[in-house]
Write an enzyme that holds these catalytic residues in place. Structure first.
Site, PDB file in Angstrom:
ATOM      1  N   ASP A  37       0.837  -1.198   0.000  1.00 63.06           N
ATOM      2  CA  ASP A  37       0.000   0.000   0.000  1.00 63.06           C
ATOM      3  C   ASP A  37       0.878   1.257   0.000  1.00 63.06           C
ATOM      4  O   ASP A  37       1.687   1.453   0.889  1.00 63.06           O
ATOM      5  CB  ASP A  37      -0.898  -0.028   1.240  1.00 63.06           C
ATOM      6  CG  ASP A  37      -2.114   0.858   1.128  1.00 63.06           C
ATOM      7  OD1 ASP A  37      -2.014   1.924   0.509  1.00 63.06           O
ATOM      8  OD2 ASP A  37      -3.172   0.482   1.663  1.00 63.06           O
ATOM      9  N   THR A  79      -6.816   3.873  -2.530  1.00 61.31           N
ATOM     10  CA  THR A  79      -6.618   2.498  -2.067  1.00 61.31           C
ATOM     11  C   THR A  79      -7.660   1.501  -2.558  1.00 61.31           C
ATOM     12  O   THR A  79      -7.324   0.482  -3.158  1.00 61.31           O
ATOM     13  CB  THR A  79      -6.574   2.478  -0.528  1.00 61.31           C
ATOM     14  OG1 THR A  79      -5.432   3.224  -0.082  1.00 61.31           O
ATOM     15  CG2 THR A  79      -6.458   1.050  -0.001  1.00 61.31           C
ATOM     16  N   ASN A 100     -12.490   5.212  -1.664  1.00 60.72           N
ATOM     17  CA  ASN A 100     -12.688   4.550  -0.368  1.00 60.72           C
ATOM     18  C   ASN A 100     -14.113   4.814   0.121  1.00 60.72           C
ATOM     19  O   ASN A 100     -14.741   3.961   0.748  1.00 60.72           O
ATOM     20  CB  ASN A 100     -11.684   5.059   0.653  1.00 60.72           C
ATOM     21  CG  ASN A 100     -10.260   4.657   0.321  1.00 60.72           C
ATOM     22  OD1 ASN A 100     -10.019   3.677  -0.386  1.00 60.72           O
ATOM     23  ND2 ASN A 100      -9.288   5.413   0.830  1.00 60.72           N
ATOM     24  N   ASP A 162      -9.591  -3.396   6.025  1.00 58.84           N
ATOM     25  CA  ASP A 162     -10.672  -4.276   5.553  1.00 58.84           C
ATOM     26  C   ASP A 162     -10.753  -4.280   4.033  1.00 58.84           C
ATOM     27  O   ASP A 162     -10.877  -5.332   3.402  1.00 58.84           O
ATOM     28  CB  ASP A 162     -12.010  -3.872   6.179  1.00 58.84           C
ATOM     29  CG  ASP A 162     -12.308  -2.388   6.086  1.00 58.84           C
ATOM     30  OD1 ASP A 162     -12.230  -1.819   4.986  1.00 58.84           O
ATOM     31  OD2 ASP A 162     -12.634  -1.781   7.126  1.00 58.84           O
ATOM     32  N   ASP A 302       1.426   2.654   3.872  1.00 58.84           N
ATOM     33  CA  ASP A 302       0.497   3.749   3.617  1.00 58.84           C
ATOM     34  C   ASP A 302       0.311   4.610   4.860  1.00 58.84           C
ATOM     35  O   ASP A 302       0.352   5.845   4.788  1.00 58.84           O
ATOM     36  CB  ASP A 302      -0.847   3.181   3.163  1.00 58.84           C
ATOM     37  CG  ASP A 302      -1.818   4.266   2.728  1.00 58.84           C
ATOM     38  OD1 ASP A 302      -1.574   4.889   1.676  1.00 58.84           O
ATOM     39  OD2 ASP A 302      -2.820   4.498   3.433  1.00 58.84           O
ATOM     40  N   ASP A 349      -1.124  -0.365  -4.776  1.00 54.77           N
ATOM     41  CA  ASP A 349      -2.447   0.157  -5.112  1.00 54.77           C
ATOM     42  C   ASP A 349      -2.390   1.602  -5.592  1.00 54.77           C
ATOM     43  O   ASP A 349      -3.316   2.083  -6.241  1.00 54.77           O
ATOM     44  CB  ASP A 349      -3.389   0.035  -3.912  1.00 54.77           C
ATOM     45  CG  ASP A 349      -2.827   0.698  -2.653  1.00 54.77           C
ATOM     46  OD1 ASP A 349      -1.607   0.979  -2.607  1.00 54.77           O
ATOM     47  OD2 ASP A 349      -3.596   0.915  -1.700  1.00 54.77           O
TER      48      ASP A 349
END
Length: 542
Positions: A37, A79, A100, A162, A302, A349
Protein backbone atom coordinates in the site's frame (compact mmCIF):
# COMPACT_ATOMS: atom_id res chain seq x y z
CA UNK A 1 2.57 -60.60 -36.46
CA UNK A 2 0.90 -60.72 -33.04
CA UNK A 3 4.04 -59.25 -31.51
CA UNK A 4 4.06 -56.42 -34.03
CA UNK A 5 0.42 -55.64 -33.30
CA UNK A 6 1.10 -55.75 -29.57
CA UNK A 7 4.03 -53.34 -29.90
CA UNK A 8 1.93 -51.04 -32.05
CA UNK A 9 -0.84 -51.11 -29.43
CA UNK A 10 1.54 -50.18 -26.60
CA UNK A 11 3.15 -47.49 -28.78
CA UNK A 12 -0.21 -45.88 -29.51
CA UNK A 13 -1.22 -46.13 -25.85
CA UNK A 14 1.96 -44.41 -24.70
CA UNK A 15 1.61 -41.74 -27.39
CA UNK A 16 -2.00 -41.00 -26.42
CA UNK A 17 -1.10 -41.02 -22.72
CA UNK A 18 1.78 -38.59 -23.32
CA UNK A 19 -0.41 -36.35 -25.45
CA UNK A 20 -3.06 -36.24 -22.74
CA UNK A 21 -0.52 -35.30 -20.08
CA UNK A 22 1.12 -32.57 -22.15
CA UNK A 23 -2.26 -31.14 -23.15
CA UNK A 24 -3.37 -30.79 -19.54
CA UNK A 25 -2.98 -27.21 -18.23
CA UNK A 26 0.02 -27.01 -15.97
CA UNK A 27 -0.57 -24.65 -13.12
CA UNK A 28 1.24 -23.49 -9.99
CA UNK A 29 0.18 -24.83 -6.63
CA UNK A 30 -0.41 -21.35 -5.27
CA UNK A 31 -0.76 -17.78 -6.58
CA UNK A 32 0.35 -15.09 -4.13
CA UNK A 33 -0.54 -11.44 -4.70
CA UNK A 34 1.42 -8.90 -2.64
CA UNK A 35 0.15 -5.33 -2.80
CA UNK A 36 2.31 -2.85 -0.89
CA UNK A 37 0.00 0.00 0.00
CA UNK A 38 1.42 3.35 -1.20
CA UNK A 39 4.61 1.90 -2.71
CA UNK A 40 5.95 4.26 -5.34
CA UNK A 41 7.84 2.53 -8.16
CA UNK A 42 11.10 4.25 -7.24
CA UNK A 43 11.17 2.51 -3.84
CA UNK A 44 12.30 -0.62 -5.68
CA UNK A 45 15.60 1.14 -6.27
CA UNK A 46 15.82 4.10 -3.89
CA UNK A 47 17.22 1.95 -1.07
CA UNK A 48 18.55 -0.89 -3.23
CA UNK A 49 22.11 -0.39 -1.97
CA UNK A 50 20.79 -1.36 1.46
CA UNK A 51 18.49 -4.21 0.47
CA UNK A 52 20.02 -7.52 1.48
CA UNK A 53 21.02 -10.12 -1.12
CA UNK A 54 18.83 -12.70 0.61
CA UNK A 55 16.09 -10.17 1.32
CA UNK A 56 12.86 -9.78 -0.58
CA UNK A 57 13.37 -6.93 -3.03
CA UNK A 58 16.79 -8.01 -4.34
CA UNK A 59 15.60 -11.57 -4.80
CA UNK A 60 12.48 -10.48 -6.64
CA UNK A 61 14.38 -8.14 -8.94
CA UNK A 62 17.29 -10.50 -9.62
CA UNK A 63 15.30 -13.70 -10.03
CA UNK A 64 11.97 -12.30 -11.19
CA UNK A 65 10.69 -10.12 -14.02
CA UNK A 66 10.01 -6.42 -13.46
CA UNK A 67 7.59 -4.37 -15.56
CA UNK A 68 9.33 -1.09 -14.85
CA UNK A 69 6.79 1.15 -16.55
CA UNK A 70 3.53 0.08 -14.93
CA UNK A 71 0.83 2.71 -14.50
CA UNK A 72 -2.59 3.04 -12.96
CA UNK A 73 -4.93 3.67 -15.93
CA UNK A 74 -7.57 5.75 -14.09
CA UNK A 75 -8.02 8.44 -11.49
CA UNK A 76 -8.64 8.80 -8.53
CA UNK A 77 -5.59 6.82 -7.46
CA UNK A 78 -7.01 5.68 -4.13
CA UNK A 79 -6.62 2.50 -2.07
CA UNK A 80 -9.96 0.77 -2.66
CA UNK A 81 -9.89 1.53 -6.39
CA UNK A 82 -6.36 0.14 -6.69
CA UNK A 83 -7.04 -3.10 -4.87
CA UNK A 84 -10.15 -3.66 -6.98
CA UNK A 85 -8.32 -2.89 -10.23
CA UNK A 86 -5.38 -5.23 -9.54
CA UNK A 87 -7.61 -8.25 -9.06
CA UNK A 88 -10.48 -7.45 -11.47
CA UNK A 89 -8.38 -6.18 -14.38
CA UNK A 90 -11.02 -3.47 -14.53
CA UNK A 91 -11.46 0.22 -13.66
CA UNK A 92 -13.88 2.21 -11.44
CA UNK A 93 -16.08 3.00 -14.45
CA UNK A 94 -16.88 -0.73 -14.64
CA UNK A 95 -16.22 -2.38 -11.27
CA UNK A 96 -17.88 0.52 -9.43
CA UNK A 97 -15.33 1.09 -6.65
CA UNK A 98 -14.84 4.82 -7.23
CA UNK A 99 -13.09 5.63 -3.96
CA UNK A 100 -12.69 4.55 -0.37
CA UNK A 101 -15.98 6.39 0.08
CA UNK A 102 -18.37 7.98 -2.38
CA UNK A 103 -21.79 9.60 -2.55
CA UNK A 104 -24.31 7.05 -3.84
CA UNK A 105 -27.04 8.86 -5.76
CA UNK A 106 -29.60 6.07 -5.53
CA UNK A 107 -29.19 5.85 -1.74
CA UNK A 108 -28.79 9.57 -1.15
CA UNK A 109 -25.89 9.14 1.27
CA UNK A 110 -22.16 8.55 1.64
CA UNK A 111 -21.13 4.91 1.22
CA UNK A 112 -17.98 3.16 2.42
CA UNK A 113 -16.50 0.87 -0.22
CA UNK A 114 -16.94 -2.44 1.63
CA UNK A 115 -19.84 -1.64 3.96
CA UNK A 116 -22.58 -4.24 4.29
CA UNK A 117 -25.20 -3.85 7.02
CA UNK A 118 -26.62 -7.28 6.18
CA UNK A 119 -23.65 -9.09 7.74
CA UNK A 120 -22.27 -9.20 11.28
CA UNK A 121 -18.82 -8.95 12.83
CA UNK A 122 -16.93 -12.16 13.52
CA UNK A 123 -14.02 -12.14 15.97
CA UNK A 124 -14.80 -9.12 18.13
CA UNK A 125 -17.64 -6.89 19.31
CA UNK A 126 -18.88 -3.87 17.37
CA UNK A 127 -19.51 -3.02 13.73
CA UNK A 128 -15.96 -3.24 12.33
CA UNK A 129 -16.83 -6.54 10.67
CA UNK A 130 -19.97 -5.38 8.88
CA UNK A 131 -18.14 -5.64 5.59
CA UNK A 132 -18.30 -7.58 2.33
CA UNK A 133 -17.39 -7.18 -1.37
CA UNK A 134 -21.02 -6.56 -2.45
CA UNK A 135 -20.31 -3.01 -3.72
CA UNK A 136 -17.78 -4.36 -6.24
CA UNK A 137 -19.73 -5.18 -9.38
CA UNK A 138 -17.38 -7.52 -11.26
CA UNK A 139 -15.56 -10.77 -10.55
CA UNK A 140 -11.93 -10.98 -9.51
CA UNK A 141 -9.24 -13.33 -10.72
CA UNK A 142 -9.81 -15.29 -7.50
CA UNK A 143 -13.49 -15.66 -8.40
CA UNK A 144 -12.53 -16.91 -11.84
CA UNK A 145 -10.06 -19.37 -10.33
CA UNK A 146 -12.82 -20.70 -8.08
CA UNK A 147 -15.20 -20.98 -11.03
CA UNK A 148 -12.60 -22.73 -13.20
CA UNK A 149 -12.03 -25.38 -10.53
CA UNK A 150 -15.74 -25.78 -9.72
CA UNK A 151 -14.88 -24.13 -6.41
CA UNK A 152 -12.13 -26.60 -5.60
CA UNK A 153 -9.54 -23.80 -5.34
CA UNK A 154 -9.22 -21.87 -2.09
CA UNK A 155 -8.92 -18.08 -2.06
CA UNK A 156 -7.95 -16.16 1.11
CA UNK A 157 -7.45 -12.40 1.58
CA UNK A 158 -5.42 -10.77 4.38
CA UNK A 159 -4.66 -7.12 5.20
CA UNK A 160 -4.73 -4.70 8.09
CA UNK A 161 -7.28 -2.65 6.14
CA UNK A 162 -10.67 -4.28 5.55
CA UNK A 163 -10.77 -3.03 1.95
CA UNK A 164 -7.28 -4.43 1.35
CA UNK A 165 -8.44 -7.90 2.41
CA UNK A 166 -11.99 -8.00 1.05
CA UNK A 167 -11.79 -6.53 -2.45
CA UNK A 168 -8.75 -8.55 -3.64
CA UNK A 169 -10.21 -11.83 -2.35
CA UNK A 170 -13.40 -11.34 -4.36
CA UNK A 171 -17.02 -12.42 -3.99
CA UNK A 172 -16.59 -16.18 -3.66
CA UNK A 173 -13.51 -16.17 -1.39
CA UNK A 174 -13.19 -18.78 1.32
CA UNK A 175 -12.21 -16.06 3.76
CA UNK A 176 -10.99 -12.49 4.22
CA UNK A 177 -9.40 -11.26 7.45
CA UNK A 178 -8.50 -7.76 8.58
CA UNK A 179 -7.19 -6.10 11.72
CA UNK A 180 -9.39 -4.48 14.34
CA UNK A 181 -7.62 -1.58 16.04
CA UNK A 182 -10.00 -1.59 19.00
CA UNK A 183 -9.47 -5.18 20.11
CA UNK A 184 -6.12 -6.04 18.54
CA UNK A 185 -7.79 -9.04 16.89
CA UNK A 186 -7.89 -10.13 13.27
CA UNK A 187 -11.55 -10.31 12.37
CA UNK A 188 -13.97 -11.16 9.57
CA UNK A 189 -17.70 -11.07 8.84
CA UNK A 190 -20.56 -13.53 8.58
CA UNK A 191 -20.32 -13.11 4.80
CA UNK A 192 -17.52 -15.69 5.02
CA UNK A 193 -18.65 -17.76 7.98
CA UNK A 194 -20.11 -17.61 11.47
CA UNK A 195 -16.83 -18.23 13.30
CA UNK A 196 -13.14 -17.55 12.78
CA UNK A 197 -10.99 -20.48 11.64
CA UNK A 198 -8.96 -22.02 14.44
CA UNK A 199 -5.70 -20.72 12.98
CA UNK A 200 -6.96 -17.10 13.16
CA UNK A 201 -8.25 -17.56 16.71
CA UNK A 202 -4.93 -19.11 17.75
CA UNK A 203 -3.05 -16.16 16.27
CA UNK A 204 -5.31 -13.68 18.05
CA UNK A 205 -4.68 -15.39 21.38
CA UNK A 206 -0.96 -14.59 21.12
CA UNK A 207 -1.56 -10.79 21.01
CA UNK A 208 1.68 -10.34 19.05
CA UNK A 209 1.01 -6.61 18.85
CA UNK A 210 1.96 -6.24 22.53
CA UNK A 211 5.25 -8.01 21.87
CA UNK A 212 6.13 -5.44 19.22
CA UNK A 213 5.12 -2.58 21.49
CA UNK A 214 7.59 -3.88 24.06
CA UNK A 215 10.37 -3.74 21.45
CA UNK A 216 9.67 -0.14 20.46
CA UNK A 217 10.64 1.27 17.09
CA UNK A 218 14.22 2.35 16.54
CA UNK A 219 16.06 2.47 13.24
CA UNK A 220 17.37 -0.85 11.96
CA UNK A 221 20.79 0.71 11.40
CA UNK A 222 22.52 3.75 12.96
CA UNK A 223 20.36 6.74 12.18
CA UNK A 224 23.26 8.72 10.70
CA UNK A 225 23.47 6.15 7.86
CA UNK A 226 20.01 7.05 6.54
CA UNK A 227 21.40 9.38 3.89
CA UNK A 228 18.55 8.71 1.44
CA UNK A 229 16.12 10.54 3.70
CA UNK A 230 15.57 13.96 5.24
CA UNK A 231 16.84 14.39 8.79
CA UNK A 232 14.50 13.27 11.57
CA UNK A 233 11.94 15.38 13.46
CA UNK A 234 10.61 17.67 10.75
CA UNK A 235 7.76 20.06 11.58
CA UNK A 236 5.69 18.75 8.67
CA UNK A 237 5.75 15.18 9.99
CA UNK A 238 2.82 13.81 11.97
CA UNK A 239 3.16 12.59 15.56
CA UNK A 240 1.12 9.40 15.88
CA UNK A 241 2.79 8.03 19.02
CA UNK A 242 1.51 10.17 21.87
CA UNK A 243 3.32 13.23 20.52
CA UNK A 244 6.78 11.64 20.29
CA UNK A 245 8.87 13.67 17.85
CA UNK A 246 11.32 11.12 16.42
CA UNK A 247 13.44 8.03 16.86
CA UNK A 248 13.57 6.02 19.00
CA UNK A 249 9.82 5.62 19.51
CA UNK A 250 8.81 4.18 22.87
CA UNK A 251 5.70 2.09 22.20
CA UNK A 252 5.42 0.43 25.62
CA UNK A 253 2.75 2.86 26.92
CA UNK A 254 0.44 1.59 24.16
CA UNK A 255 0.61 -2.02 25.33
CA UNK A 256 -2.81 -3.51 26.00
CA UNK A 257 -4.78 -0.45 24.91
CA UNK A 258 -3.75 1.44 21.75
CA UNK A 259 -3.86 -1.43 19.29
CA UNK A 260 -4.19 0.86 16.26
CA UNK A 261 -0.72 2.40 16.51
CA UNK A 262 0.92 -0.81 15.23
CA UNK A 263 -0.36 0.08 11.74
CA UNK A 264 1.95 3.11 11.61
CA UNK A 265 5.05 1.01 12.29
CA UNK A 266 6.92 -1.59 10.20
CA UNK A 267 5.63 -4.22 12.61
CA UNK A 268 2.26 -3.99 10.90
CA UNK A 269 3.88 -5.60 7.84
CA UNK A 270 5.59 -8.23 9.99
CA UNK A 271 2.32 -9.12 11.71
CA UNK A 272 0.44 -9.30 8.39
CA UNK A 273 2.98 -11.65 6.83
CA UNK A 274 2.93 -13.76 9.99
CA UNK A 275 -0.80 -14.24 9.57
CA UNK A 276 -0.28 -14.97 5.87
CA UNK A 277 2.02 -17.84 6.84
CA UNK A 278 -0.61 -19.09 9.29
CA UNK A 279 -3.17 -18.99 6.48
CA UNK A 280 -0.98 -21.08 4.20
CA UNK A 281 -0.48 -23.70 6.89
CA UNK A 282 -3.97 -23.54 8.40
CA UNK A 283 -5.83 -23.70 5.10
CA UNK A 284 -3.36 -26.07 3.45
CA UNK A 285 -2.89 -23.63 0.58
CA UNK A 286 -0.89 -25.14 -2.25
CA UNK A 287 -1.46 -28.67 -0.97
CA UNK A 288 -4.65 -29.63 -2.80
CA UNK A 289 -5.54 -30.78 -6.30
CA UNK A 290 -6.28 -27.25 -7.54
CA UNK A 291 -4.36 -23.98 -7.61
CA UNK A 292 -5.08 -21.84 -4.56
CA UNK A 293 -4.71 -18.07 -4.16
CA UNK A 294 -3.57 -15.86 -1.30
CA UNK A 295 -3.96 -12.09 -1.54
CA UNK A 296 -1.95 -10.02 0.93
CA UNK A 297 -2.03 -6.26 1.23
CA UNK A 298 0.70 -4.65 3.33
CA UNK A 299 -1.05 -1.59 4.72
CA UNK A 300 1.59 -0.10 7.03
CA UNK A 301 3.63 1.70 4.32
CA UNK A 302 0.50 3.75 3.62
CA UNK A 303 -0.02 4.73 7.26
CA UNK A 304 3.68 5.58 7.60
CA UNK A 305 3.79 7.47 4.32
CA UNK A 306 0.70 9.53 5.06
CA UNK A 307 2.09 10.47 8.47
CA UNK A 308 5.76 11.15 7.75
CA UNK A 309 6.06 11.44 3.95
CA UNK A 310 8.07 9.38 1.43
CA UNK A 311 11.34 11.20 2.14
CA UNK A 312 11.34 10.44 5.86
CA UNK A 313 13.65 8.18 7.84
CA UNK A 314 10.50 6.40 9.01
CA UNK A 315 9.66 5.47 5.40
CA UNK A 316 13.21 4.33 4.63
CA UNK A 317 13.39 2.20 7.77
CA UNK A 318 10.00 0.68 6.96
CA UNK A 319 11.23 -0.48 3.54
CA UNK A 320 14.50 -1.82 4.90
CA UNK A 321 12.54 -3.86 7.43
CA UNK A 322 10.00 -4.90 4.81
CA UNK A 323 12.88 -6.20 2.70
CA UNK A 324 13.78 -8.55 5.56
CA UNK A 325 10.18 -9.58 6.13
CA UNK A 326 9.68 -10.36 2.44
CA UNK A 327 12.87 -12.41 2.37
CA UNK A 328 11.62 -14.53 5.27
CA UNK A 329 8.23 -14.89 3.60
CA UNK A 330 9.82 -16.12 0.37
CA UNK A 331 11.88 -18.61 2.39
CA UNK A 332 8.66 -19.87 3.95
CA UNK A 333 6.96 -20.24 0.58
CA UNK A 334 9.96 -22.16 -0.79
CA UNK A 335 9.79 -24.56 2.13
CA UNK A 336 6.03 -24.90 2.54
CA UNK A 337 4.85 -24.79 -1.10
CA UNK A 338 8.05 -25.53 -2.98
CA UNK A 339 10.49 -23.37 -4.89
CA UNK A 340 9.19 -22.77 -8.38
CA UNK A 341 5.78 -24.17 -7.43
CA UNK A 342 4.11 -20.84 -6.67
CA UNK A 343 3.48 -17.75 -8.79
CA UNK A 344 3.94 -14.45 -6.96
CA UNK A 345 3.56 -10.84 -8.01
CA UNK A 346 4.35 -7.67 -6.07
CA UNK A 347 2.65 -4.39 -6.91
CA UNK A 348 1.01 -1.38 -5.26
CA UNK A 349 -2.45 0.16 -5.11
CA UNK A 350 -1.09 3.68 -5.71
CA UNK A 351 1.95 5.86 -5.13
CA UNK A 352 2.18 9.10 -3.17
CA UNK A 353 3.17 12.76 -3.45
CA UNK A 354 6.04 14.30 -1.53
CA UNK A 355 5.12 16.50 1.43
CA UNK A 356 4.64 20.01 -0.03
CA UNK A 357 6.64 21.67 2.77
CA UNK A 358 9.56 19.37 2.02
CA UNK A 359 9.41 20.27 -1.70
CA UNK A 360 9.11 23.97 -0.89
CA UNK A 361 12.22 23.78 1.28
CA UNK A 362 14.05 22.53 -1.81
CA UNK A 363 12.63 25.25 -4.12
CA UNK A 364 10.12 22.95 -5.84
CA UNK A 365 6.62 24.43 -6.22
CA UNK A 366 4.00 22.53 -4.21
CA UNK A 367 1.12 23.17 -1.89
CA UNK A 368 -2.01 22.01 -0.13
CA UNK A 369 -5.55 22.77 -1.25
CA UNK A 370 -8.02 23.27 1.60
CA UNK A 371 -11.22 21.71 0.29
CA UNK A 372 -13.04 21.82 3.62
CA UNK A 373 -14.78 25.10 2.76
CA UNK A 374 -15.38 24.37 -0.91
CA UNK A 375 -19.01 23.29 -0.57
CA UNK A 376 -19.84 26.27 1.64
CA UNK A 377 -18.29 28.67 -0.87
CA UNK A 378 -20.10 27.08 -3.79
CA UNK A 379 -23.48 27.07 -2.03
CA UNK A 380 -23.06 30.72 -1.10
CA UNK A 381 -22.47 31.67 -4.73
CA UNK A 382 -25.29 29.45 -6.03
CA UNK A 383 -27.78 30.79 -3.50
CA UNK A 384 -27.43 34.29 -4.92
CA UNK A 385 -28.31 33.10 -8.41
CA UNK A 386 -30.65 30.15 -7.83
CA UNK A 387 -32.23 30.88 -4.46
CA UNK A 388 -31.03 27.80 -2.53
CA UNK A 389 -28.00 27.28 -0.30
CA UNK A 390 -28.11 23.48 -0.51
CA UNK A 391 -27.46 22.79 -4.18
CA UNK A 392 -24.01 21.27 -3.52
CA UNK A 393 -23.93 18.17 -1.36
CA UNK A 394 -20.16 18.02 -1.04
CA UNK A 395 -16.92 17.15 -2.78
CA UNK A 396 -15.37 13.69 -2.89
CA UNK A 397 -12.31 12.48 -4.78
CA UNK A 398 -11.80 15.90 -6.43
CA UNK A 399 -15.38 15.96 -7.72
CA UNK A 400 -18.32 18.22 -6.81
CA UNK A 401 -21.65 16.47 -6.20
CA UNK A 402 -24.89 18.35 -6.85
CA UNK A 403 -28.15 17.86 -4.98
CA UNK A 404 -30.14 16.34 -7.86
CA UNK A 405 -33.44 15.76 -6.00
CA UNK A 406 -33.49 19.39 -4.85
CA UNK A 407 -32.55 20.71 -8.28
CA UNK A 408 -35.37 18.66 -9.83
CA UNK A 409 -37.95 19.71 -7.22
CA UNK A 410 -37.11 23.39 -7.72
CA UNK A 411 -37.11 22.87 -11.50
CA UNK A 412 -33.71 24.52 -11.84
CA UNK A 413 -31.47 24.33 -14.90
CA UNK A 414 -28.72 21.86 -13.99
CA UNK A 415 -26.50 22.94 -16.88
CA UNK A 416 -26.51 26.56 -15.65
CA UNK A 417 -25.68 25.42 -12.12
CA UNK A 418 -22.77 23.36 -13.42
CA UNK A 419 -21.51 26.36 -15.42
CA UNK A 420 -21.58 28.47 -12.27
CA UNK A 421 -19.74 25.79 -10.28
CA UNK A 422 -17.04 25.60 -12.94
CA UNK A 423 -16.65 29.39 -13.04
CA UNK A 424 -16.19 29.48 -9.26
CA UNK A 425 -13.69 26.60 -9.22
CA UNK A 426 -11.54 28.27 -11.87
CA UNK A 427 -11.11 31.33 -9.61
CA UNK A 428 -9.24 29.14 -7.07
CA UNK A 429 -5.46 29.43 -7.69
CA UNK A 430 -4.67 25.79 -6.96
CA UNK A 431 -7.19 24.50 -9.53
CA UNK A 432 -6.01 24.27 -13.15
CA UNK A 433 -9.04 22.64 -14.78
CA UNK A 434 -12.75 22.25 -13.97
CA UNK A 435 -15.36 20.70 -16.25
CA UNK A 436 -18.57 18.70 -16.34
CA UNK A 437 -17.95 14.97 -16.12
CA UNK A 438 -20.89 14.27 -18.42
CA UNK A 439 -19.21 16.57 -20.94
CA UNK A 440 -15.77 15.04 -20.46
CA UNK A 441 -15.43 14.06 -24.12
CA UNK A 442 -15.60 17.73 -25.09
CA UNK A 443 -13.16 18.96 -22.45
CA UNK A 444 -9.84 20.33 -23.67
CA UNK A 445 -7.43 18.00 -21.90
CA UNK A 446 -4.34 15.94 -22.75
CA UNK A 447 -5.39 12.46 -23.89
CA UNK A 448 -3.79 10.76 -20.88
CA UNK A 449 -5.75 12.84 -18.38
CA UNK A 450 -9.00 12.46 -20.29
CA UNK A 451 -8.69 8.69 -20.54
CA UNK A 452 -7.80 8.30 -16.86
CA UNK A 453 -10.78 10.43 -15.83
CA UNK A 454 -13.16 8.53 -18.12
CA UNK A 455 -12.05 5.21 -16.64
CA UNK A 456 -12.72 6.54 -13.15
CA UNK A 457 -16.24 7.83 -13.91
CA UNK A 458 -19.21 5.75 -12.72
CA UNK A 459 -22.29 8.03 -13.00
CA UNK A 460 -24.25 6.82 -9.94
CA UNK A 461 -21.16 7.02 -7.71
CA UNK A 462 -19.23 9.92 -9.23
CA UNK A 463 -19.74 13.65 -9.06
CA UNK A 464 -20.96 16.22 -11.58
CA UNK A 465 -17.91 18.46 -11.87
CA UNK A 466 -14.28 17.35 -11.86
CA UNK A 467 -11.44 19.63 -10.86
CA UNK A 468 -7.70 19.09 -11.29
CA UNK A 469 -5.05 20.67 -9.09
CA UNK A 470 -1.62 21.97 -9.97
CA UNK A 471 1.19 19.38 -10.01
CA UNK A 472 2.57 18.71 -6.49
CA UNK A 473 -0.68 19.99 -4.98
CA UNK A 474 -3.24 17.88 -3.15
CA UNK A 475 -6.20 18.25 -0.84
CA UNK A 476 -5.00 17.74 2.72
CA UNK A 477 -3.54 19.22 5.88
CA UNK A 478 -0.30 20.82 6.99
CA UNK A 479 1.46 17.59 8.02
CA UNK A 480 2.12 14.41 6.10
CA UNK A 481 1.00 13.74 2.54
CA UNK A 482 -1.54 11.89 0.41
CA UNK A 483 -2.37 10.63 -3.09
CA UNK A 484 -5.31 10.46 -5.47
CA UNK A 485 -4.33 12.43 -8.57
CA UNK A 486 -3.39 11.39 -12.12
CA UNK A 487 0.28 12.41 -11.77
CA UNK A 488 3.10 9.84 -12.12
CA UNK A 489 4.09 10.11 -8.45
CA UNK A 490 0.62 8.72 -7.65
CA UNK A 491 0.15 6.50 -10.71
CA UNK A 492 3.56 4.88 -11.42
CA UNK A 493 3.71 1.63 -9.44
CA UNK A 494 5.99 -1.43 -9.20
CA UNK A 495 5.04 -4.73 -10.81
CA UNK A 496 7.43 -7.65 -10.28
CA UNK A 497 6.66 -11.29 -11.14
CA UNK A 498 8.42 -14.18 -9.45
CA UNK A 499 8.40 -17.95 -9.29
CA UNK A 500 6.47 -20.39 -11.46
CA UNK A 501 7.09 -19.92 -15.22
CA UNK A 502 8.77 -16.54 -14.66
CA UNK A 503 12.06 -15.87 -16.45
CA UNK A 504 14.35 -13.20 -14.97
CA UNK A 505 14.44 -9.85 -16.72
CA UNK A 506 12.82 -6.45 -16.97
CA UNK A 507 11.00 -4.32 -19.51
CA UNK A 508 10.31 -0.61 -19.92
CA UNK A 509 7.31 -1.22 -22.16
CA UNK A 510 4.30 0.60 -20.74
CA UNK A 511 1.77 -1.70 -19.09
CA UNK A 512 -1.07 -1.07 -16.67
CA UNK A 513 -2.38 -2.18 -13.32
CA UNK A 514 -5.41 -3.58 -15.15
CA UNK A 515 -3.10 -6.01 -17.03
CA UNK A 516 -2.25 -8.01 -13.88
CA UNK A 517 -5.45 -10.09 -13.63
CA UNK A 518 -5.63 -11.02 -17.34
CA UNK A 519 -1.96 -11.98 -17.25
CA UNK A 520 -2.62 -14.39 -14.38
CA UNK A 521 -5.67 -15.69 -16.27
CA UNK A 522 -3.54 -16.35 -19.34
CA UNK A 523 -0.88 -18.15 -17.31
CA UNK A 524 -3.47 -20.32 -15.56
CA UNK A 525 -5.51 -20.82 -18.74
CA UNK A 526 -8.72 -19.63 -17.13
CA UNK A 527 -11.25 -16.93 -18.01
CA UNK A 528 -10.31 -13.36 -17.16
CA UNK A 529 -12.59 -11.45 -14.74
CA UNK A 530 -15.98 -10.30 -15.99
CA UNK A 531 -15.16 -6.59 -16.29
CA UNK A 532 -11.52 -6.90 -17.34
CA UNK A 533 -10.24 -4.38 -19.88
CA UNK A 534 -6.55 -5.23 -19.46
CA UNK A 535 -4.38 -7.35 -21.71
CA UNK A 536 -2.03 -10.21 -20.85
CA UNK A 537 1.55 -8.97 -20.61
CA UNK A 538 3.30 -10.77 -23.46
CA UNK A 539 6.74 -10.83 -21.84
CA UNK A 540 5.23 -12.76 -18.90
CA UNK A 541 2.93 -15.14 -20.75
CA UNK A 542 5.11 -16.10 -23.73
Amino acid sequence: MKRSLLLLFFSLTLTLSFAQKTDEPKRPKLVVGLVVDQMRWDFLYRYSDRYKANGGFSRLLNQGFSNENTFIPYTPTITACGHACVYTGSVPAIHGITGNTWYERDLGRIVYCTEDKMVKTVGTAGTAGEMSPKNMLTTTIGDELRLASNFGSKVIGIAIKDRGAILPAGHSANGAYWYNSSSGNWISSTYYGDTLPSWVSAFNSKKVVDKYYQQGWNTLYPINTYVNSTSDEQDYEGKPFAGAKGFPYDLKPMTGKNYGAISTTPYGNTMTLQLAREAIAGEGLGKGKFTDMLTVSLSSPDYIGHTFGPNSIEAEDAYLRLDQDLGEFLDYLDKQVGKGQYLLFLSADHGVAHVPAFLNSNKIPAGVFDGSKLSTGLNSILEKQFGSAKLVLGSFNYQVHLNHPLIDSLKLDKAKIIDQVISYLLTIPEITRAFSLEGLSAATLPATQKEMLAKGFFPKRSGDVQYILLPQYFEGGTTGTTHGMWNPYDAHIPLVWYGWMIRPGKSNQEVYMSDIAPTIAALLRIQMPSGSIGKPIERITR
